[in-house]
Design an enzyme around this catalytic site. Structure first.
Site, short mmCIF file in Angstrom:
data_model
loop_
_atom_site.label_atom_id
_atom_site.label_comp_id
_atom_site.label_asym_id
_atom_site.label_seq_id
_atom_site.Cartn_x
_atom_site.Cartn_y
_atom_site.Cartn_z
N HIS A 477 56.18 34.12 25.34
CA HIS A 477 56.19 35.16 24.27
C HIS A 477 56.87 34.64 23.24
O HIS A 477 57.53 35.54 22.47
CB HIS A 477 57.31 36.21 24.98
CG HIS A 477 56.94 36.78 26.24
ND1 HIS A 477 57.63 37.65 26.95
CD2 HIS A 477 55.58 36.90 26.74
CE1 HIS A 477 57.14 38.32 28.12
NE2 HIS A 477 55.74 37.68 27.82
N TYR A 478 56.48 33.35 22.45
CA TYR A 478 56.58 32.92 21.27
C TYR A 478 56.18 33.77 20.12
O TYR A 478 55.30 34.43 20.31
CB TYR A 478 56.23 31.39 21.25
CG TYR A 478 54.77 31.30 21.69
CD1 TYR A 478 53.78 31.36 20.70
CD2 TYR A 478 54.38 30.91 22.92
CE1 TYR A 478 52.28 31.16 21.01
CE2 TYR A 478 53.15 30.46 23.10
CZ TYR A 478 52.11 30.51 22.32
OH TYR A 478 50.73 30.65 22.74
#
Length: 542
Positions: A477-478
């Site tokens: 989920h960067y």
């Protein structure tokens, strides 16, 4: 096999575990997109009203929407997801993660922190290589972003009609749900897409026939006569012109096909025609830099002509750290991916997945009977940066996330792991835990696994702070690198230049909801509608 390879192999199998589901081998019929072709068929020079770079989670809904009233070129560096059983049949995902070839839908990278991760390289983007969980952002997320609430809801619904379903709930996931409720992650909110404190069942992009749906399916909404999708089209540079202009104006892109042949796509003349970058949290800041928009000294070091000195491109990179505890089970468990989430008041999201065979890199896989319960922290507060390694857009940039640099992030992890310990010891979950296995034993077992490239410490089971640091992983989920107010304005227009926007997760300060894919797809649709409204208003004012 050396330790680095062992760790890489283990993370691939662990990721497989998170993505895996024992689905049937039947294939869903691939849509026959008349507008999709290999980039080798592209003309040397072409003209469009909108050029969208990146056919991913945001780019597909954005291009589909814009095509309703304009000519649109969508450039995707990867292949189509259709016909690839490792994508459409979720149970075959292990082969995809293990594929390190240049054409794999999943491109591995390792952050400077030593955490192994992946980025998508396929039409549909991250929706082709994720755990499928679908949940909307927090209610205040839209307000803080300045989004129109009604259009946000309409855009979510537009996505949900096409690609979102209710997951099955079997014994292990039900025990996790009941354990969350038992230890006080309340209230129980049942099945809902909404982000609500407590425990809930979320949506999934896996349908009742056990087939994955992706953002590429949203292209079914497109106007075929208004859209061209080119696959294996690697964009090397955005072109700008300055002559007679107060500031640089984006007016074209240079891309190469699979043979290496160069093509140029230009914007047609028109005040509302634009290039929109949707290449993801790594790809979008990387492409801006390769095009001359970024920190001047860094660009000069790579012999890139500076179009705009913008030191904030590549800054604010964040990745939500994930930490897990593996719990062997004395009884058989179903194979399940993410279906339940506990949304805590202290800033941690707790999820789980069960039942897979993996061996952590050993030659002969042996069965693992059990599941992982893991937590992802909100935010995060800690941030890092991204830099170019080379001038080749197909190479991964260098990225540092600085996991747990800020004490607030570490404290949230500790509270999350403490909650997981309580779930493991709860009456609701007792059937899936060996009575003679203490929580300390489970912590030691997990900490001994080659989860990352970080050094290990002997006190990881007695210090939850050390456990969090030693066992940190990514949940993919960067975000960040082209943030609103720093690199783009609130309309996602790149500051300091004209006719250029960025629309994807690189604009986020923190990850929306427990899992961001819902909001990224929504944003693509939302901005497509907004941009077309601006275009219509401009035409009507003439």
């Amino acid at each position: 096999m050396d330790l680095g390879c062992l760790r890489l192999s283990f993370v691939a199998t662990l990721a497989t575990f998170l993505f895996f589901h024992d689905f049937c081998a039947c294939q869903k019929a691939a849509p026959k997109y008349s507008f999709m072709r290999n980039a080798t068929a592209a003309k040397p020079v072409s003209y469009y009203e909108y050029i969208v770079i990146g056919g991913g989670t945001a780019g597909c809904p954005l291009a589909a929407t814009l095509s309703q009233n304009a000519s649109v070129l969508l450039l995707e560096r990867g292949d189509s997801p259709y016909g690839n059983p490792n994508i459409t049949n979720s149970g075959s995902f292990s082969a995809e993660l293990a594929d390190l070839s240049p054409t794999s839908p999943s491109q591995r990278f390792i952050s400077e922190d030593g955490v192994i991760s992946n980025r998508a390289r396929v039409l549909g983007g991250g929706t082709c290589i994720n755990a499928g969980f679908y949940t909307r952002a927090e209610p205040y997320y839209a307000r803080e972003a300045g989004w129109d609430g009604r259009l946000v809801n309409e855009s979510y619904q537009w996505v949900e009609k096409k690609v979102v379903f209710r997951p099955p709930m079997q014994r292990w996931q039900s025990a996790l749900r009941d354990g969350l409720v038992e230890v006080g992650v309340l209230p129980y909110n049942g099945f809902t897409y909404d982000h609500l404190y407590g425990t809930k069942i979320g949506g999934t992009i896996i349908d009742q026939n056990n087939q994955r749906h992706t953002a590429a399916d949203l292209l079914e909404y497109a106007n075929p006569s208004g859209l061209t999708v080119l696959l294996h089209a690697s964009v090397h540079k955005i072109l700008f012109r300055n002559k007679g202009k107060a500031r640089p104006v984006a007016h074209g892109v240079v891309f190469r096909d699979a043979t290496g042949a160069e093509h140029i796509a230009y914007l047609r003349n028109g005040p509302k025609n634009e290039i929109i970058v949707s290449a993801g949290a790594l790809g979008s800041p990387q492409l801006l830099m390769l095009s001359g928009v970024g920190p001047a000294e860094h660009l000069k070091a790579h012999n890139i002509t500076v179009v705009l000195d913008q030191p904030l491109v590549g800054q604010g990179m964040s990745d939500n750290p994930m930490n897990a505890i593996f719990v062997p089970s004395p009884v058989p468990v179903e194979v399940s991916l993410l279906q339940v989430v506990g949304i805590t008041q202290f800033g941690s999201y707790i999820e789980g997945a069960s039942g897979v065979n993996f061996a952590g890199g050993s030659p002969s896989p042996r069965p693992y009977r059990g599941g992982f319960i893991f937590e992802k922290i909100v935010g995060p507060v800690s941030t890092g940066h991204l830099e170019l390694r080379t001038r080749n857009p197909n190479d991964n940039p260098s990225v540092t996330f600085n996991y747990f640099k800020e004490p607030e992030d570490l404290q949230r992890c500790v509270q999350g792991i403490s909650t997981i310990e309580k779930i493991i010891e709860s009456k609701s979950f007792s059937k899936f835990k060996y009575d003679n296995m203490s929580v300390e034993t489970l912590l030691n077992m997990t900490a001994s696994m080659p989860l990352n490239l970080l050094p290990k410490h002997s006190n990881a089971s007695t210090s939850l702070e050390q456990f969090c640091r030693d066992t940190v992983m990514t949940i993919w989920h960067y975000h960040g690198g082209c943030q609103v107010g720093k690199v783009v304005d609130h309309d996602y227009k790149v500051l300091g230049v004209d006719a250029l926007r960025v629309v994807d997760g690189s604009t986020f300060y923190y990850s929306p909801g427990t899992n961001p894919q819902a909001t990224v797809m929504m944003l693509g649709r939302y901005m497509g509608v907004r941009i077309l409204r601006e275009r219509l208003a401009s035409n009507n004012s003439k």
